[in-house]
Design a protein around this motif. Structure first.
Motif, PDB file in Angstrom:
ATOM      1  N   ALA A 394      47.269  48.560 -46.896  1.00 38.61           N
ATOM      2  CA  ALA A 394      47.572  49.749 -45.901  1.00 38.61           C
ATOM      3  C   ALA A 394      46.391  50.520 -45.224  1.00 38.61           C
ATOM      4  CB  ALA A 394      48.384  50.692 -46.714  1.00 38.61           C
ATOM      5  N   GLU A 395      45.442  50.744 -46.190  1.00 39.66           N
ATOM      6  CA  GLU A 395      44.248  51.568 -45.414  1.00 39.66           C
ATOM      7  C   GLU A 395      43.555  50.669 -44.676  1.00 39.66           C
ATOM      8  OE1 GLU A 395      41.869  53.044 -48.819  1.00 39.66           O
ATOM      9  OE2 GLU A 395      43.966  54.262 -49.669  1.00 39.66           O
ATOM     10  N   LYS A 396      43.569  49.393 -44.755  1.00 40.26           N
ATOM     11  CA  LYS A 396      42.848  48.497 -43.792  1.00 40.26           C
ATOM     12  C   LYS A 396      43.411  48.320 -42.454  1.00 40.26           C
ATOM     13  CE  LYS A 396      42.042  43.758 -43.761  1.00 40.26           C
ATOM     14  NZ  LYS A 396      43.060  42.911 -43.882  1.00 40.26           N
ATOM     15  N   ARG A 397      44.764  48.334 -42.550  1.00 42.88           N
ATOM     16  CA  ARG A 397      45.617  48.254 -41.434  1.00 42.88           C
ATOM     17  C   ARG A 397      45.509  49.631 -40.786  1.00 42.88           C
ATOM     18  NH1 ARG A 397      49.393  44.179 -41.375  1.00 42.88           N
ATOM     19  NH2 ARG A 397      49.545  43.208 -43.178  1.00 42.88           N
ATOM     20  N   VAL A 398      45.404  51.009 -41.465  1.00 43.67           N
ATOM     21  CA  VAL A 398      45.332  52.272 -40.755  1.00 43.67           C
ATOM     22  C   VAL A 398      44.038  52.160 -39.869  1.00 43.67           C
ATOM     23  CG1 VAL A 398      45.133  54.471 -41.199  1.00 43.67           C
ATOM     24  CG2 VAL A 398      46.992  53.337 -42.328  1.00 43.67           C
ATOM     25  N   ARG A 399      43.055  51.813 -40.715  1.00 41.85           N
ATOM     26  CA  ARG A 399      41.737  51.884 -40.020  1.00 41.85           C
ATOM     27  C   ARG A 399      41.661  50.893 -38.797  1.00 41.85           C
ATOM     28  NH1 ARG A 399      38.963  51.977 -44.791  1.00 41.85           N
ATOM     29  NH2 ARG A 399      37.968  53.936 -44.779  1.00 41.85           N
ATOM     30  N   GLU A 400      42.413  49.945 -38.733  1.00 40.05           N
ATOM     31  CA  GLU A 400      42.465  48.876 -37.543  1.00 40.05           C
ATOM     32  C   GLU A 400      43.271  49.545 -36.554  1.00 40.05           C
ATOM     33  OE1 GLU A 400      42.319  44.884 -40.218  1.00 40.05           O
ATOM     34  OE2 GLU A 400      44.024  45.197 -38.999  1.00 40.05           O
ATOM     35  N   ASN A 401      44.417  50.294 -36.905  1.00 38.94           N
ATOM     36  CA  ASN A 401      45.213  50.831 -35.910  1.00 38.94           C
ATOM     37  C   ASN A 401      44.755  52.275 -35.132  1.00 38.94           C
ATOM     38  OD1 ASN A 401      46.682  48.602 -36.564  1.00 38.94           O
ATOM     39  ND2 ASN A 401      48.800  49.731 -37.204  1.00 38.94           N
ATOM     40  N   GLY A 403      41.529  53.710 -35.621  1.00 41.56           N
ATOM     41  CA  GLY A 403      40.220  53.765 -35.389  1.00 41.56           C
ATOM     42  C   GLY A 403      39.216  54.262 -36.429  1.00 41.56           C
ATOM     43  N   GLU A 404      38.161  53.697 -36.288  1.00 37.80           N
ATOM     44  CA  GLU A 404      37.183  53.826 -37.424  1.00 37.80           C
ATOM     45  C   GLU A 404      36.594  55.190 -37.670  1.00 37.80           C
ATOM     46  OE1 GLU A 404      35.765  51.489 -39.554  1.00 37.80           O
ATOM     47  OE2 GLU A 404      36.876  49.787 -38.911  1.00 37.80           O
ATOM     48  N   ASN A 405      36.769  56.211 -36.730  1.00 36.76           N
ATOM     49  CA  ASN A 405      36.209  57.310 -36.779  1.00 36.76           C
ATOM     50  C   ASN A 405      36.913  58.594 -37.535  1.00 36.76           C
ATOM     51  OD1 ASN A 405      37.477  57.078 -34.621  1.00 36.76           O
ATOM     52  ND2 ASN A 405      36.072  57.922 -33.178  1.00 36.76           N
ATOM     53  N   LEU A 406      38.106  58.004 -38.318  1.00 34.31           N
ATOM     54  CA  LEU A 406      39.064  58.876 -38.796  1.00 34.31           C
ATOM     55  C   LEU A 406      38.382  58.910 -40.358  1.00 34.31           C
ATOM     56  CD1 LEU A 406      42.633  57.814 -38.595  1.00 34.31           C
ATOM     57  CD2 LEU A 406      41.360  59.931 -37.601  1.00 34.31           C
ATOM     58  N   ASN A 407      38.411  60.191 -40.932  1.00 33.66           N
ATOM     59  CA  ASN A 407      37.740  60.254 -42.103  1.00 33.66           C
ATOM     60  C   ASN A 407      38.556  59.649 -43.506  1.00 33.66           C
ATOM     61  OD1 ASN A 407      39.282  62.172 -43.469  1.00 33.66           O
ATOM     62  ND2 ASN A 407      38.163  64.117 -42.410  1.00 33.66           N
ATOM     63  N   ASP A 408      38.023  59.206 -44.454  1.00 35.23           N
ATOM     64  CA  ASP A 408      38.613  58.550 -45.539  1.00 35.23           C
ATOM     65  C   ASP A 408      40.025  59.255 -45.938  1.00 35.23           C
ATOM     66  OD1 ASP A 408      36.912  56.675 -45.431  1.00 35.23           O
ATOM     67  OD2 ASP A 408      35.844  57.136 -47.200  1.00 35.23           O
ATOM     68  N   GLU A 409      39.709  60.619 -46.105  1.00 36.70           N
ATOM     69  CA  GLU A 409      40.673  61.473 -46.555  1.00 36.70           C
ATOM     70  C   GLU A 409      42.187  61.142 -45.741  1.00 36.70           C
ATOM     71  OE1 GLU A 409      41.733  63.779 -49.115  1.00 36.70           O
ATOM     72  OE2 GLU A 409      40.099  62.177 -49.868  1.00 36.70           O
ATOM     73  N   ASP A 410      41.858  61.400 -44.366  1.00 35.78           N
ATOM     74  CA  ASP A 410      43.117  61.302 -43.376  1.00 35.78           C
ATOM     75  C   ASP A 410      43.518  59.870 -43.369  1.00 35.78           C
ATOM     76  OD1 ASP A 410      42.819  63.817 -42.687  1.00 35.78           O
ATOM     77  OD2 ASP A 410      41.627  63.422 -40.676  1.00 35.78           O
ATOM     78  N   ILE A 411      42.516  58.685 -43.542  1.00 34.82           N
ATOM     79  CA  ILE A 411      43.187  57.394 -43.564  1.00 34.82           C
ATOM     80  C   ILE A 411      44.011  57.089 -44.796  1.00 34.82           C
ATOM     81  CG2 ILE A 411      42.481  55.015 -44.139  1.00 34.82           C
ATOM     82  CD1 ILE A 411      40.520  55.245 -41.862  1.00 34.82           C
ATOM     83  N   LYS A 412      43.650  57.691 -45.868  1.00 32.81           N
ATOM     84  CA  LYS A 412      44.709  57.576 -47.004  1.00 32.81           C
ATOM     85  C   LYS A 412      45.702  58.194 -46.755  1.00 32.81           C
ATOM     86  CE  LYS A 412      41.223  57.196 -50.655  1.00 32.81           C
ATOM     87  NZ  LYS A 412      39.856  57.262 -50.810  1.00 32.81           N
ATOM     88  N   LYS A 413      45.598  59.425 -46.281  1.00 34.15           N
ATOM     89  CA  LYS A 413      47.213  60.228 -45.880  1.00 34.15           C
ATOM     90  C   LYS A 413      47.968  59.449 -45.071  1.00 34.15           C
ATOM     91  CE  LYS A 413      45.373  64.884 -46.754  1.00 34.15           C
ATOM     92  NZ  LYS A 413      44.650  65.948 -46.266  1.00 34.15           N
ATOM     93  N   ILE A 414      47.498  58.701 -44.027  1.00 32.19           N
ATOM     94  CA  ILE A 414      48.154  58.117 -42.952  1.00 32.19           C
ATOM     95  C   ILE A 414      48.905  56.540 -43.923  1.00 32.19           C
ATOM     96  CG2 ILE A 414      48.355  56.810 -40.800  1.00 32.19           C
ATOM     97  CD1 ILE A 414      45.821  58.663 -40.218  1.00 32.19           C
ATOM     98  N   ALA A 415      48.085  55.894 -44.800  1.00 35.17           N
ATOM     99  CA  ALA A 415      48.437  54.892 -45.312  1.00 35.17           C
ATOM    100  C   ALA A 415      49.635  55.018 -46.157  1.00 35.17           C
ATOM    101  CB  ALA A 415      47.240  54.088 -46.010  1.00 35.17           C
ATOM    102  N   VAL A 416      49.335  56.222 -47.243  1.00 38.63           N
ATOM    103  CA  VAL A 416      50.348  56.335 -48.005  1.00 38.63           C
ATOM    104  C   VAL A 416      51.646  56.974 -47.268  1.00 38.63           C
ATOM    105  CG1 VAL A 416      50.875  57.757 -49.989  1.00 38.63           C
ATOM    106  CG2 VAL A 416      48.806  56.778 -49.878  1.00 38.63           C
ATOM    107  N   GLY A 417      51.303  57.966 -46.444  1.00 39.21           N
ATOM    108  CA  GLY A 417      52.480  58.306 -45.509  1.00 39.21           C
ATOM    109  C   GLY A 417      53.384  57.078 -45.032  1.00 39.21           C
ATOM    110  N   ILE A 439      55.779  49.792 -40.077  1.00 42.07           N
ATOM    111  CA  ILE A 439      55.488  50.556 -40.959  1.00 42.07           C
ATOM    112  C   ILE A 439      54.407  51.385 -40.529  1.00 42.07           C
ATOM    113  CG2 ILE A 439      54.730  51.266 -43.304  1.00 42.07           C
ATOM    114  CD1 ILE A 439      56.521  49.020 -44.130  1.00 42.07           C
ATOM    115  N   PHE A 440      53.235  50.752 -40.121  1.00 39.63           N
ATOM    116  CA  PHE A 440      51.960  51.277 -39.507  1.00 39.63           C
ATOM    117  C   PHE A 440      51.856  51.630 -38.163  1.00 39.63           C
ATOM    118  CE2 PHE A 440      51.430  49.159 -43.398  1.00 39.63           C
ATOM    119  CZ  PHE A 440      50.983  50.103 -44.166  1.00 39.63           C
TER     120      PHE A 440
END
Ligand code: ARG
Length: 563
Positions: A394-401, A403-417, A439-440
């Motif tokens: 999920a985190e990988k997909r969020v990064r791809e969808n 953008g790379e410049n989001l910080n890790d915390e935000d990536i995690k929140k979007i993936a889990v959300g 989903i993503f």
């Protein structure tokens, strides 16, 4: 009193005057924006048979009798009464009801609930099989708290004896290093040993099974090596459970596994046997007949060799909870496969006189589409899908969808959300189809869609942080009517979701609000509006921001800082 409550009373008074009927139910629904009016009631249609007139005629009579009530009334379709309320009246109502606790109510004050989740089994790594128990059980806690309840959460771990024996034998045979063994090794050992034990049994042998029993006996007699192994395995397993729960943003107050209730359960079986609630079979096993409760399969309460079962520990656990926590309600967030088991368990509890409202909050499976295009229970080539794999993916997909410049915390929140929101989109009783493309996605009924709407609200507020608001008493609120109507519904949605733990009502609400907000700021200037309108609109954006975040929070979904 809300505008609609006031109006409801007026309609009820008129109906009593016209037809002599008391306390007729009057419900209102919001009206789509392309139709005249803001709310609509079907009361005239529902009265038709009783009154013996056609619905349109009844609607006309009601409207006539309401003349001068101050609302714009029209008849639509077969006999709907549509009510137009001014934007200003809606604003006044929201302002009047607003508080730091907006949405919450006190209906459950003084009541205690236990929400039991995710109840993982320590012998195996956390798999997607325990995703829904975690997310649904957590949301049940949040929603009950919003309705004033005190909620105690408990992870009812599957940790009774046998896994230890299996691990000990498997571990010894594996030659793995004591200090390096991981939860995945333990999971593999367990699966392999189970298969070996099965094969052995099929051959009519029992050497391995005896070895497992020996280790269990060693543990019972407090053999130092057995204790050392048991503690180590449990520690590894729990650390893993906690880590995954942490990633999912869930936790529990208690962690009282099945093993805590073996003794209490066995004592209770003896007690209920002597009281005649339970019966002993010829082979020594104990059952609880449930015919009087409409279930013709008795519940097996104890094995013939006197060993405790799943039901024995659940009985012990229920008694413990009732005696020590005094809950009014116990919620078990467990999949639909155990429906019959819980029906039996709850009937058994009634029979022996345990007074608590037991609720099985069940749900369907998580499915996937197989490469052959068939819908099936989610799995991977290796077997079950591990929760950590799913989260990593999920985190990988969020990064791809996103953008790379989001910080890790935000990536995690979007993936889990995203994962959680997909769990709540439909009625929990249906299965979920795990479709990553939906989903993503940033569009459609997705977590990211709602999170993005919330991020935009915060951005608008930040952008206007230095603006000094002015009086907006004369503002007409015409463009804000739909947003106001949706915000006014929130307390009702929170109360309604608690009734049968229907979390999809909150997810549907969050989506509706997010969608309407998108529409709203597409067509309505905020930062560039003249001072009065700008002040009024910022007031509303602030409230919408609060409500959307709160709705997502009830589902255990956090909003990232950036998206
Ligand atoms: N550990 C069980 C499982 O994974 C769920 C436990 C449910 N709770 C209970 N009180 N029986 O299937």
């Amino acid at each position: 009193m809300s505008i609609m409550d006031n109006f409801k009373e007026q309609i009820q008074r008129v109906i009593k005057g016209l037809y002599g009927l008391d306390d007729v139910t009057v419900d209102f629904a919001s009206v789509p924006s392309d139709i005249e009016g803001d709310y609509s009631t079907n009361v005239a249609m529902r009265l038709a048979r009783q009154v013996g007139k056609n619905p349109r005629q009844i609607a006309e009579e009601i409207i006539q009798a309401l003349e001068g009530c101050g609302y714009g009334l029209t008849i639509a379709g077969p006999g709907f009464i549509n009510i137009a309320v001014s934007g200003k009246a809606l604003y006044e109502q929201l302002a009047e009801n607003w508080s730091d606790n907006y949405g919450n109510n006190l209906s459950g004050v003084g009541k205690i609930a236990i929400s039991e989740f995710p109840s993982t089994n320590i012998a195996k790594p956390y798999s997607v099989g325990h995703l829904r128990p975690g997310t649904q059980g957590w949301a049940a806690k949040k929603v009950l708290e919003a309705n004033g309840w005190k909620v105690v959460t408990d992870n009812h771990l599957g940790d009774v004896g046998t896994p230890f024996g299996i691990w000990a034998v498997g571990f010894k045979r594996s030659g793995l290093d004591f200090n390096a063994v991981t939860v995945y090794d333990l999971g593999n050992i367990y699966i392999k040993m189970k298969a070996d034990l099965k094969a052995e049994e099929a051959e009519g042998k029992h050497e391995l099974a005896d070895e497992v029993q020996d280790w269990l006996l060693k543990l019972e007699s407090r053999d130092p090596e057995a204790i050392k192994l048991s503690e180590h395995f449990k520690e590894i397993s729990l650390a893993h459970t906690h880590e995954v729960m942490g990633r999912l943003g869930i936790s529990t107050d208690l962690e009282m596994g099945e093993s805590c209730f073996v003794e209490r359960g066995k004592d209770a079986v003896l007690e209920y046997l002597s009281k005649g609630y339970f019966e002993k079979n010829e082979d020594g096993s104990v059952i609880c007949p449930l015919d009087d409760y409409g279930i013709d399969v008795p519940m097996l309460m104890q094995k013939s060799n006197g060993a405790a079962l799943y039901a024995t520990t659940d009985l012990g656990c229920m008694l413990y909870r009732v005696e020590n926590i005094h809950p009014d309600k116990i919620i078990y967030a467990v999949g639909a496969e155990q429906k019959f088991y819980f029906e039996q368990l709850f009937a058994m509890a009634k029979k022996v006189g345990i007074e608590v409202d037991n609720y099985h909050m069940w749900f369907g499976t998580i499915d996937q589409i197989s490469p052959e295009g068939k819908r099936e229970k989610m799995s991977s080539r290796k077997g079950v899908v591990l929760m950590e794999e799913l989260l990593d993916d999920a985190e990988k997909r969020v990064r791809e969808n996103f953008g790379e410049n989001l910080n890790d915390e935000d990536i995690k929140k979007i993936a889990v959300g995203a994962i959680k929101f997909s769990d709540f989109v439909a009625d929990r009783k249906t299965g979920i189809l795990y479709d990553p493309d939906k989903i993503f996605a940033l569009a459609g009924q997705s977590g990211p869609f709602c999170q993005y709407a919330s991020v935009r609200l915060s951005k608008i507020l930040q952008k206007n942080a230095d603006f000094k608001t002015v009086e907006f008493a004369d503002y007409d609120w015409n463009e804000e009517k739909t947003v106001l109507q949706i915000l006014l519904k929130f307390p009702e949605v929170v109360a309604g979701a608690a009734e049968n733990f229907e979390m999809h009502k909150i997810a549907g609400y969050a989506f509706e609000l997010a969608q309407e907000l998108n529409r709203y700021y597409e067509k309505t200037p905020i930062s560039s509006a003249e001072d009065e309108a700008r002040s009024a609109r910022l007031w509303l954006i602030d409230k919408a921001d609060f409500v959307l975040k709160r709705a997502l929070d009830l589902l255990g979904i956090e909003v990232p800082g950036q998206m």
